[in-house]
Design a protein around this motif. Structure first.
Motif, PDB file in Angstrom:
ATOM      1  N   VAL A 198       0.832  -1.203   0.000  1.00 18.82           N
ATOM      2  CA  VAL A 198       0.000   0.000   0.000  1.00 18.82           C
ATOM      3  C   VAL A 198       0.871   1.259   0.000  1.00 18.82           C
ATOM      4  O   VAL A 198       0.557   2.246  -0.667  1.00 18.82           O
ATOM      5  CB  VAL A 198      -0.947  -0.005   1.209  1.00 18.82           C
ATOM      6  CG1 VAL A 198      -1.797   1.252   1.237  1.00 18.82           C
ATOM      7  CG2 VAL A 198      -1.853  -1.226   1.164  1.00 18.82           C
ATOM      8  N   LEU A 236      -9.082  -4.285   5.233  1.00 19.09           N
ATOM      9  CA  LEU A 236      -8.471  -3.716   4.036  1.00 19.09           C
ATOM     10  C   LEU A 236      -7.817  -2.395   4.399  1.00 19.09           C
ATOM     11  O   LEU A 236      -8.409  -1.577   5.106  1.00 19.09           O
ATOM     12  CB  LEU A 236      -9.513  -3.475   2.937  1.00 19.09           C
ATOM     13  CG  LEU A 236     -10.303  -4.676   2.421  1.00 19.09           C
ATOM     14  CD1 LEU A 236     -11.278  -4.237   1.342  1.00 19.09           C
ATOM     15  CD2 LEU A 236      -9.386  -5.743   1.879  1.00 19.09           C
ATOM     16  N   ARG A 259      -6.435   0.839   2.425  1.00 17.97           N
ATOM     17  CA  ARG A 259      -6.493   1.433   1.086  1.00 17.97           C
ATOM     18  C   ARG A 259      -5.750   2.766   1.067  1.00 17.97           C
ATOM     19  O   ARG A 259      -5.899   3.581   1.975  1.00 17.97           O
ATOM     20  CB  ARG A 259      -7.954   1.646   0.680  1.00 17.97           C
ATOM     21  CG  ARG A 259      -8.144   2.111  -0.759  1.00 17.97           C
ATOM     22  CD  ARG A 259      -9.620   2.418  -1.018  1.00 17.97           C
ATOM     23  NE  ARG A 259     -10.471   1.278  -0.770  1.00 17.97           N
ATOM     24  CZ  ARG A 259     -10.743   0.346  -1.674  1.00 17.97           C
ATOM     25  NH1 ARG A 259     -10.243   0.447  -2.885  1.00 17.97           N
ATOM     26  NH2 ARG A 259     -11.547  -0.660  -1.363  1.00 17.97           N
ATOM     27  N   ASN A 311      -5.254   4.093  -4.502  1.00 14.67           N
ATOM     28  CA  ASN A 311      -6.254   3.020  -4.527  1.00 14.67           C
ATOM     29  C   ASN A 311      -5.632   1.634  -4.453  1.00 14.67           C
ATOM     30  O   ASN A 311      -6.305   0.632  -4.701  1.00 14.67           O
ATOM     31  CB  ASN A 311      -7.164   3.115  -5.759  1.00 14.67           C
ATOM     32  CG  ASN A 311      -8.234   4.169  -5.585  1.00 14.67           C
ATOM     33  OD1 ASN A 311      -8.680   4.435  -4.475  1.00 14.67           O
ATOM     34  ND2 ASN A 311      -8.644   4.784  -6.668  1.00 14.67           N
ATOM     35  N   GLU A 312      -4.345   1.561  -4.110  1.00 16.41           N
ATOM     36  CA  GLU A 312      -3.734   0.266  -3.825  1.00 16.41           C
ATOM     37  C   GLU A 312      -4.306  -0.242  -2.502  1.00 16.41           C
ATOM     38  O   GLU A 312      -4.571   0.541  -1.580  1.00 16.41           O
ATOM     39  CB  GLU A 312      -2.219   0.426  -3.699  1.00 16.41           C
ATOM     40  CG  GLU A 312      -1.466  -0.876  -3.660  1.00 16.41           C
ATOM     41  CD  GLU A 312      -1.391  -1.547  -5.014  1.00 16.41           C
ATOM     42  OE1 GLU A 312      -2.006  -2.621  -5.143  1.00 16.41           O
ATOM     43  OE2 GLU A 312      -0.748  -1.018  -5.921  1.00 16.41           O
ATOM     44  N   ILE A 313      -4.519  -1.546  -2.394  1.00 20.50           N
ATOM     45  CA  ILE A 313      -5.059  -2.088  -1.149  1.00 20.50           C
ATOM     46  C   ILE A 313      -4.151  -3.183  -0.604  1.00 20.50           C
ATOM     47  O   ILE A 313      -3.457  -3.876  -1.359  1.00 20.50           O
ATOM     48  CB  ILE A 313      -6.495  -2.644  -1.318  1.00 20.50           C
ATOM     49  CG1 ILE A 313      -6.500  -3.904  -2.184  1.00 20.50           C
ATOM     50  CG2 ILE A 313      -7.443  -1.614  -1.825  1.00 20.50           C
ATOM     51  CD1 ILE A 313      -7.787  -4.682  -2.109  1.00 20.50           C
ATOM     52  N   GLU A 359      -7.571  -3.200  -8.098  1.00 21.18           N
ATOM     53  CA  GLU A 359      -7.381  -2.367  -6.914  1.00 21.18           C
ATOM     54  C   GLU A 359      -5.935  -1.906  -6.921  1.00 21.18           C
ATOM     55  O   GLU A 359      -5.038  -2.655  -6.547  1.00 21.18           O
ATOM     56  CB  GLU A 359      -7.710  -3.144  -5.641  1.00 21.18           C
ATOM     57  CG  GLU A 359      -9.179  -3.470  -5.474  1.00 21.18           C
ATOM     58  CD  GLU A 359     -10.014  -2.247  -5.168  1.00 21.18           C
ATOM     59  OE1 GLU A 359      -9.440  -1.177  -4.919  1.00 21.18           O
ATOM     60  OE2 GLU A 359     -11.261  -2.355  -5.177  1.00 21.18           O
TER      61      GLU A 359
END
Length: 450
Positions: free
Chosen positions: A78, A244, A246, A256-258, A296
């Motif tokens: 992330v 999660l 985010r 928007n990487e998770i 994602e």
């Protein structure tokens, strides 16, 4: 009598008297009464970043920033690879979701090769030690300071010279330079700005833990999100074991990487194959279920979309969980107009399995195929996936990075795919039968022929 002003909790703007609407950001009922700050003539304006002489862009030397792994692979994903020297990270989430647990685990892992300082304003040092014992962390090198006064925290950072400092949380910290209470807009804004200056000047990476409002947004002025380099949100249901993380903003990586975590007795553990969380295990294919390959950040994820269509009477309901409700109403109109499938007198419920929220329009095709399957009572074949955006004219538009989506599906054993024609691969993918379509009616016909 001390003079008071009214400060907007959304934008931080001030007004000499109470107004129903903030004159700066136009938000309603957001002005709170606070004590006016006395002017301090000794203060000078300080920039958050180091000043440099004017230079041509091509002449400025820019090397790739070095990253220090946190010991948590999903958190590193992330962050874009790890913690950057001098970076300021803001992480928010609901109470009890695991923010302090994850950061304590990361601090213990990083303390093996660098200096780490954990500043706690909400708990005592003994409470932090108890949590470390429960998580089976050694904590031999993690320095802990229980303090909420900004000036003492800054002095401790100067004395300890850590490479990473965690402040839990920014809403509890206050500065003696201001008269307002901890957690007020002025205190949060000033304390975050001072810590950011310290990080940029000394190279110490700082992680700020932030509270969230009942709407799920970070509490405090929005300027807080603009000051920091990275903003992370902790998402998930406290009744579920999965969490999660985010990235909403990241100056050093993809947004928007998770990261996907599972809450265990020994703390949070990264999930290496998150697609397994978002796929239900059906013994046989069931009507109203369609697997979507969504993106994602940089990671393709397989998520099961479920739809239930039932007789609704004169006032049918449209309800979606994890998907945009307004977009669902639009897709039902497209399905009726261009594919001849009517749901006007039916209740339509759509759900994304696993509690994930899908914002990209590439989910449109999977949603429509799930609705059509539930209405007709016909399940899609085993190993079926779909993705693609559906327009108002009934066209199926391509999704970004379609090749990566298809390869991820093939790797997980899926064998049939309905995709936009523009996403059809030039070379066949082993084990995957691909049906490329240009319109929604073609996709319905392709499914009926399977």
């Amino acid at each position: 009598m001390a003079k008071t002003v009214y400060t907007c909790r959304e934008c931080g703007g001030t007004s000499p008297k109470w107004l129903g609407q903030c004159p700066q950001c136009k938000a309603w009922n957001t002005l709170d009464e606070t004590a006016a700050e006395a002017p301090n003539r000794n203060n000078r304006f300080q920039a958050l970043a180091r000043s440099q002489p004017v230079a041509t862009l091509a002449e400025i030397e820019a090397a790739e920033v070095e990253r220090t792994p946190t010991g948590q692979e999903e958190l590193d994903r992330v962050l874009g690879g790890g913690i950057v020297e001098g970076a300021v990270v803001l992480i928010g989430g609901d109470p009890g979701i695991g923010k302090s647990t994850l950061l304590l685990q990361a601090a213990d892992s990083m303390s093996a090769h660098t200096r780490v300082l954990y500043v706690t304003g909400e708990e005592s040092g003994a409470q932090i030690a108890l949590r470390a014992r429960r998580l089976a962390l050694s904590g031999a090198r993690v320095r802990v300071l229980a303090e909420i006064q900004l000036e003492k925290i800054v002095a401790a950072i100067d004395a300890e010279a850590p490479a990473l400092c965690i402040v839990d949380s920014i809403q509890t910290v206050y500065s003696e330079q201001l008269n307002s209470a901890p957690g007020s807009v002025a205190q949060v804004r000033e304390c975050a700005a001072q810590l950011t200056r310290l990080a940029k000047a000394g190279g110490c990476a700082i992680v700020l833990v932030g509270h969230v409002t009942k709407e799920g947004a970070l509490a405090g002025p929005r300027v807080l999100e603009h000051i920091v380099d990275t903003v992370l949100y902790f998402e998930g249901d406290t009744h579920s074991s999965f969490r999660l993380v985010r990235a909403i903003k990241n100056r050093f990586g993809a947004v928007n990487e998770i990261g996907v975590f599972a809450m265990t007795e020994r703390g949070l553990r990264g999930v290496s194959n998150p697609s397994a969380i978002f796929l239900s295990t059906h013994g046989e294919p069931v009507p109203g279920s369609c697997v979507l390959v969504t993106l994602e950040g940089t990671r393709p994820l397989l998520v099961e979309i479920q739809a239930l269509v039932d007789s609704g009477g004169p006032s049918p309901r449209r309800l979606s969980v994890g998907l945009d409700r307004d977009r669902l109403a639009m897709l039902l109109a497209v399905l009726h107009r261009h594919a001849g499938v009517s749901c006007m007198d039916q209740d339509v419920f759509v759900n994304a399995v696993g509690g994930v929220r899908i914002n990209e329009p590439a989910a449109d095709l999977a949603v429509l195929l799930a609705i059509q399957g539930s209405l007709r009572g016909r399940p899609l074949p085993r190993g079926f996936i779909a993705f693609g955006e559906v327009g108002l004219a009934g066209e199926v538009r391509p999704a970004p990075r379609g090749q990566e989506r298809l390869k991820e599906a093939a790797k997980l054993g899926f064998s049939v795919a309905v995709v936009p024609k523009a996403n059809a691969p030039k070379k066949p993918i082993e084990g995957l039968e691909i049906h490329a379509v240009e319109r929604i009616e073609q996709a319905i016909d392709a499914v009926r022929g399977l």
